[in-house]
Enzyme design. Structure first.
Site, mmCIF file in Angstrom:
data_model
loop_
_atom_site.group_PDB
_atom_site.id
_atom_site.type_symbol
_atom_site.label_atom_id
_atom_site.label_comp_id
_atom_site.label_asym_id
_atom_site.label_seq_id
_atom_site.Cartn_x
_atom_site.Cartn_y
_atom_site.Cartn_z
ATOM 1 N N GLU A 1 -7.035 -7.377 -1.048
ATOM 2 C CA GLU A 1 -7.576 -7.382 0.315
ATOM 3 C C GLU A 1 -9.074 -7.126 0.254
ATOM 4 O O GLU A 1 -9.514 -5.986 0.141
ATOM 5 C CB GLU A 1 -6.874 -6.339 1.200
ATOM 6 C CG GLU A 1 -5.438 -6.673 1.535
ATOM 7 C CD GLU A 1 -4.839 -5.775 2.613
ATOM 8 O OE1 GLU A 1 -5.578 -4.922 3.158
ATOM 9 O OE2 GLU A 1 -3.639 -5.929 2.905
ATOM 10 N N GLU B 1 0.827 -1.212 0.000
ATOM 11 C CA GLU B 1 0.000 0.000 0.000
ATOM 12 C C GLU B 1 0.862 1.264 0.000
ATOM 13 O O GLU B 1 0.590 2.224 0.734
ATOM 14 C CB GLU B 1 -0.960 -0.012 1.202
ATOM 15 C CG GLU B 1 -1.949 -1.161 1.131
ATOM 16 C CD GLU B 1 -2.905 -1.237 2.307
ATOM 17 O OE1 GLU B 1 -4.007 -1.784 2.131
ATOM 18 O OE2 GLU B 1 -2.565 -0.752 3.396
#
Length: 608
Positions: free
Chosen positions: A263, A188
């Site tokens: 995710e 991320e």
């Protein structure tokens, strides 16, 4: 040749033959996993990743196989696993990939034995609600360190980590007969920074160490995050991907590689003082149906959360004065709960996956037996004030990390000269503070909210002694405030005067420290008492110890740090796996910051 020598030669030949047969039997065929424009290809055929994430560091090693089998029974064909750098290099230059649940190669091999593929998520940064996002705390000894960028000191440490981890990882790659299909490059990153040289450097480091399987990144499905976090040639993970619009953003970023929901969240995290996060199941069902219907690959973050044993829980902060420490439990409201048992979400997801993939799923494995233990009677046996080590002396306070300490407690002591009462301000207190004057408790300061000033009352003492006891509660693991040292990070002032001349006592509260404690006379016990008790078991099993009768502190059982408890909730019960208990006598130690009288500890078979 004598008859005896002939027999020996025959035995050696038979042994060689046996070894060859065994090696052939255990040899794993090599596969190819590649990236097409729109698909993942396993041996040249489209392959849909149905992945469930779990973290070996959060699960006792004895339970790894059962948790993996549970994910398989739910319909997963892949396990995603974060690897926490700071869990394997707790001291600079000292790596551990062999003891207990640090043996990640064994975890991956169990996945392969259970016919599961693996997504490897090694960081160096992972977030994961884990202390400092997986980065080693010893980096914070460098006063001006910059992380997740091309700071030479940071990159030097990262290089050593990747070089060492690659030795473990390389034999596990799909290209070498292992189950690891893809390796994630950072995590991320588009939510944090935009140093493209850094991301490319990580990719090159892995390649130079022989990591020759596919790469992927994971970022939010927004243009700026994808642009900053993407690596050329890597598959694009979306955190999360739940619609055509999300996947369209990935295609805009790079139309030549596949994308997937790296995710998808069946649950969510919880901080101390909040209500349990329990996301709506209907929304999850709709997301999974979309992904299955459209043959999109996805990873459930998490399929099983586990536990933040010891001091491994992290924290969040989204402003300079905010601080949100994470719970000890990482149950996450996941489909497989903290104990490894199926929840209603598990069965909903199992039914959906079975319906859309048209595969008969295996039965669930047997869960570990649970037990309830009669209330344990504890008694005070020492206090933090009777266990102080030799201090070190500094002109002004320094944080724990400068003393080679991760978390636990740290005590700052000085005599008041000049001002002896008035407005005391700590800048900044990280994270929970008790203030004492001449041994008498004055007040508590909490880091969150920025209210760091209290009143110091007048005293008749000529040279009053000020004690400031600080508990570190987890390094921030996400966003821009991650440079998060513990203890007092700047200074202490009284009516604006900077207080100087400090003795500092390091109190790591680790298993070694707890094991060294000896009973002391009880006179003067206060604020920071260790309570001890014993209990006997005819059989072992998973249990939860209920800390409702205590205020705030840490629980140890048979030398194992089960984690923090705090009466602000929502967690009051701490998980203890059966493997940490034993038949016969067991020992319990509770450290409580505020309680001054002993209380019992009960147990329960479940968290609630």
């Amino acid at each position: 040749m004598t008859a005896s020598k002939n027999r020996i030669m025959k035995k050696i030949a038979l042994l060689h033959f046996f070894i060859l047969v065994m090696l052939t039997a255990f040899a794993q065929p090599k596969h190819q996993f590649t990236l097409a424009q729109n698909d993942f290809l396993l041996d040249g055929k489209p392959f849909q990743l149905i992945s469930g994430e779990m973290h070996p560091a959060r699960i006792p090693k004895e339970y790894w196989r059962q948790r993996i089998q549970m994910a398989k029974a739910m319909g997963c064909n892949t396990i995603a696993a974060y690897i926490f750098w700071n869990y394997h290099e707790q001291k600079e230059g000292v790596f551990d990939f062999t003891t207990g649940n640090r043996n990640i190669a064994e975890f991956v091999r169990i996945c392969q034995q259970e016919k599961m593929w693996v997504l490897f998520r090694p960081g160096p940064y992972v977030c994961a609600e884990w202390d400092f996002g997986g980065l080693p705390v010893w980096l914070l000894k460098i006063p001006d360190i910059k992380i997740r960028c091309m700071d030479k000191r940071y990159i030097a440490a990262v290089t050593k980590y990747i070089n060492r981890l690659s030795i473990e990882l390389k034999p596990l790659l799909v290209t070498n007969g292992g189950p690891v299909l893809m390796v994630q490059v950072e995590n991320e990153y588009g939510s944090y920074g935009n140093d493209k040289t850094y991301i490319k450097t990580l990719s090159k480091l892995w390649r130079s160490n022989g990591i020759n399987t596919a790469f992927y990144t994971a970022d939010g499905a927004t243009p700026y995050m994808l642009e900053a976090g993407n690596v050329d040639g890597a598959a694009i993970g979306l955190d999360s991907g739940a619609s055509d619009a999300d996947f369209a953003e990935a295609t805009k970023q790079n139309p030549d590689v596949p994308s997937f929901s790296s995710e998808t969240y069946p649950g969510w995290l919880t901080h101390w003082g909040e209500k349990w996060a329990r996301p709506d199941t209907t929304e999850l069902k709709n997301e999974i149906e979309y992904l299955l219907r459209n043959k999109k690959s996805f990873n459930l973050y998490v399929v099983h959360g586990g536990t933040n044993f010891g001091f491994t829980a992290g924290a969040n902060a989204f402003s300079a004065t905010q601080y949100q420490p994470d719970l000890t439990s990482y149950d996450y409201d996941a489909p497989i709960n903290e104990q490894g048992r199926a929840t209603p979400k598990f069965f909903m997801l199992r039914n959906l996956i079975e319906q859309y993939t048209d595969h008969k799923l295996p039965d669930m494995p047997m869960p570990e037996e649970t037990i309830e233990i009669p209330p344990v009677t504890l008694a005070a046996f020492t206090t933090i004030w009777k266990e102080l080590p030799a201090p070190v002396h500094f002109a002004q306070p320094v944080p724990m990390e400068m003393l080679n300490q991760n978390q636990g407690l740290i005590l700052y002591r000085t005599k008041l000269i000049g001002h002896k009462s008035g407005k005391l301000t700590i800048t900044e207190p990280h994270d929970y503070v008790l203030v004492f004057l001449d041994g008498k408790f004055i007040d508590t300061i909490k880091r969150d909210g920025g209210k760091w000033t209290i009143n110091i009352p007048k005293t008749d003492s000529k040279d009053p002694v000020l004690d400031i006891l600080v508990e570190g509660m987890g390094h921030i693991n996400f966003a821009q405030y991650m440079i998060d040292r513990k203890g007092i990070t700047d200074r202490v002032t009284l009516n604006g005067m900077t207080l100087m001349d400090w003795d500092i006592f390091s109190l790591p509260m680790d298993e070694k420290f707890i094991g060294s404690l000896k009973p002391k006379y009880t006179e003067g016990f206060h604020d920071g008492i260790f309570f001890k008790g014993e209990f006997s078991l005819a059989k072992t099993g998973d249990t939860y110890f209920d800390m409702h009768n205590y205020f705030k502190g840490i629980l140890y059982v048979n030398g194992h740090n089960l984690g923090r408890y705090w009466n602000i909730g929502p967690q009051y019960r701490l998980y203890c796996p059966a493997s940490w208990l034993k038949k016969g006598k067991n020992e319990m130690v509770v450290f409580d910051l505020h309680l001054d009288k002993s209380a019992t500890v009960s147990s329960s078979a479940s968290m609630e």
